[in-house]
Design a protein around this motif. Structure first.
Motif: not given
Lengths: 316, 138
Positions: A25-47
């Motif tokens: 709650r403090f950082v305002g993490l919400e459900a809408a953030d999860l697909p955004r994080i998922a979009a970054v996932r392959p880029i991070v995994m690669e490196r």
């Protein structure tokens, strides 16, 4: 002297689901953030290997981090766990298992004596690099890429919040363990003559300590076959009706064991306050100071203390 | 940890070491107001008594310490608040030697004798508020 290494008493710090939810709650993490994080996932995994190396390269440049780099075995373990943590950061699941991983890593760092304060800085650099990579891969929608990165950044701040909680909990644990140790150390019962004990009380007399003090005094009375006890309360910070009650009960119990207690060191201010309170101190033998108390106790026991005429101190 | 604000110092009371904190804070504030010597011990002792009542009967509560001025007199006010079980019979609780907690039963009546003014409000199941004042002698 007791062993002052408290690590044996230390219990692992755990955060509850509620703690984790609060930090989200403090950082305002919400459900809408999860697909955004998922979009970054392959880029991070690669490196992920590159990012892990970079994180430790940053630490290597800091003086305070040298203890970690002297322990090759633990360094490899730390690198492996950091890599795992990076993967988990973009994994989309931030539950207790996620926190446990961080706790394990933190435990390893503290094992090598690494100052946790260096981590916000190291973490900041890591997030910067992740941000640069995400933006470099933004293609024709930089705004969306930025949003995605900001979602990952929330996880970064979530981690820092959790880390602060863990550190605070550890600190509090240390304090309570030390308090315990201080309590143990601070109630000595000393025999100064045959049948005469002194009990200097210093600090705060709470119920727990009062009980402990009574126990050790009664044991000492029996073990030393004491007839007189001088209890000095000069060092007691606060005397209220509860503390007075503890003293009265200790004195009564000692009497049942066949020992007379003389209380010394009651200040004028405290005496006035106790009288206003209505505490009946009539059952206590009180003498102004410790010296007077000892003299009275010695007299009662039949000792006669006399100074020799040719004492070397006399002529000094 | 005590919190200092516009309306005085608030000390959360939840265990015995908080009693010591409240007492020390009360003493320091009274000294600032101008109290000296045995008055400081008397105020601190009164705070100790009511803080202890919170720990014994309500488990949790708070003590607010404030300087006050009225009719050109200066003093300190101590407010102890809890939402504990409340006191069913206040008149009895104010009697010397009455206690439901195996103590000397001097807390409330003793604190009243130590301070200049003493008010108590209590409702069963709601909580208890004790307000006490001590004035500087002119």
């Amino acid at each position: 002297m007791a062993d002052l290494d408290f690590s044996a008493h230390r219990q692992a710090v755990h955060l509850t689901d509620e703690d984790i939810a609060r930090h989200k709650r403090f950082v305002g993490l919400e459900a809408a953030d999860l697909p955004r994080i998922a979009a970054v996932r392959p880029i991070v995994m690669e490196r992920v290997d590159e990012l892990t190396t970079m994180f430790f390269d940053f630490l290597r440049g800091l003086d305070v981090a040298t203890p970690l780099f002297r322990r090759g075995d633990l360094l490899d373990e730390a690198k492996r766990m950091k890599r795992e943590h990076l993967i988990a950061m973009v994994g989309g699941v931030y539950d207790r298992a996620y926190v446990e991983l961080q706790l394990e890593l933190g435990l390893l760092y503290s094992k090598v004596g690494l100052d946790t304060r260096v981590f916000p800085g190291a973490f900041y650099h890591l997030m910067n690099t992740v941000g640069a990579i995400v933006m470099a891969n933004a293609g024709d929608d930089p705004q969306k890429a930025f949003q995605n990165f900001m979602a990952v950044k929330k996880i970064g701040f979530l981690d820092i919040g959790l880390m602060i909680d863990i550190m605070a909990a550890e600190r509090e644990q240390t304090i309570s363990i030390q308090q315990e140790a201080i309590r143990e150390l601070s109630t000595p019962v000393l025999q100064i003559r045959d049948g005469l004990l002194i009990l200097p009380i210093i600090g705060t007399l709470d119920s727990f300590r009062a009980k402990q003090l009574t126990d050790s005094l009664l044991r000492a009375i029996r073990a030393n076959r004491a007839k007189m006890v001088v209890m000095d309360i000069t060092g007691v910070a606060a005397v209220d009706s509860r503390v007075a009650n503890h003293l009265i009960q200790t004195v009564a119990a000692s009497r049942l064991m066949g020992a007379t207690v003389i209380v010394t060191g009651l200040s004028g201010d405290v005496a006035q306050a106790l009288v206003s309170l209505g505490v009946d101190l009539g059952t206590l033998n009180t003498v102004g100071d410790l010296q007077g108390g000892l003299e009275l106790a010695e007299r009662r026991l039949g000792y006669r203390i006399a100074r020799q005429a040719d004492s070397s101190l006399e002529t000094a | 940890m005590p919190v200092m604000g516009d309306d005085g110092i608030t000390v959360t009371i939840a265990n015995e070491s908080d009693i010591v904190t409240a007492r020390q804070m009360g003493r320091a504030l009274s000294e600032q107001v101008g109290f000296q010597g045995s008055d400081l011990t008397i105020i601190a002792t009164a705070i100790s008594e009511i803080a202890r009542n919170i720990v014994t009967y309500a488990q949790r509560g708070e003590i607010v310490l404030r300087p006050v001025t009225a009719n050109s007199r200066r003093g300190v006010v101590v407010v102890a608040r809890d939402d504990g079980p409340g006191i069913p019979d206040i008149a009895r609780a104010m009697q010397d030697g009455y206690s439901t907690g195996k103590t000397l039963g001097l807390g409330l009546p003793g604190a009243r004798r130590l301070m200049d003014e003493f008010e108590i409000q209590s409702e069963v199941g709601v909580g208890t508020i004790v307000t006490m004042r001590k004035w500087l002698r002119r």
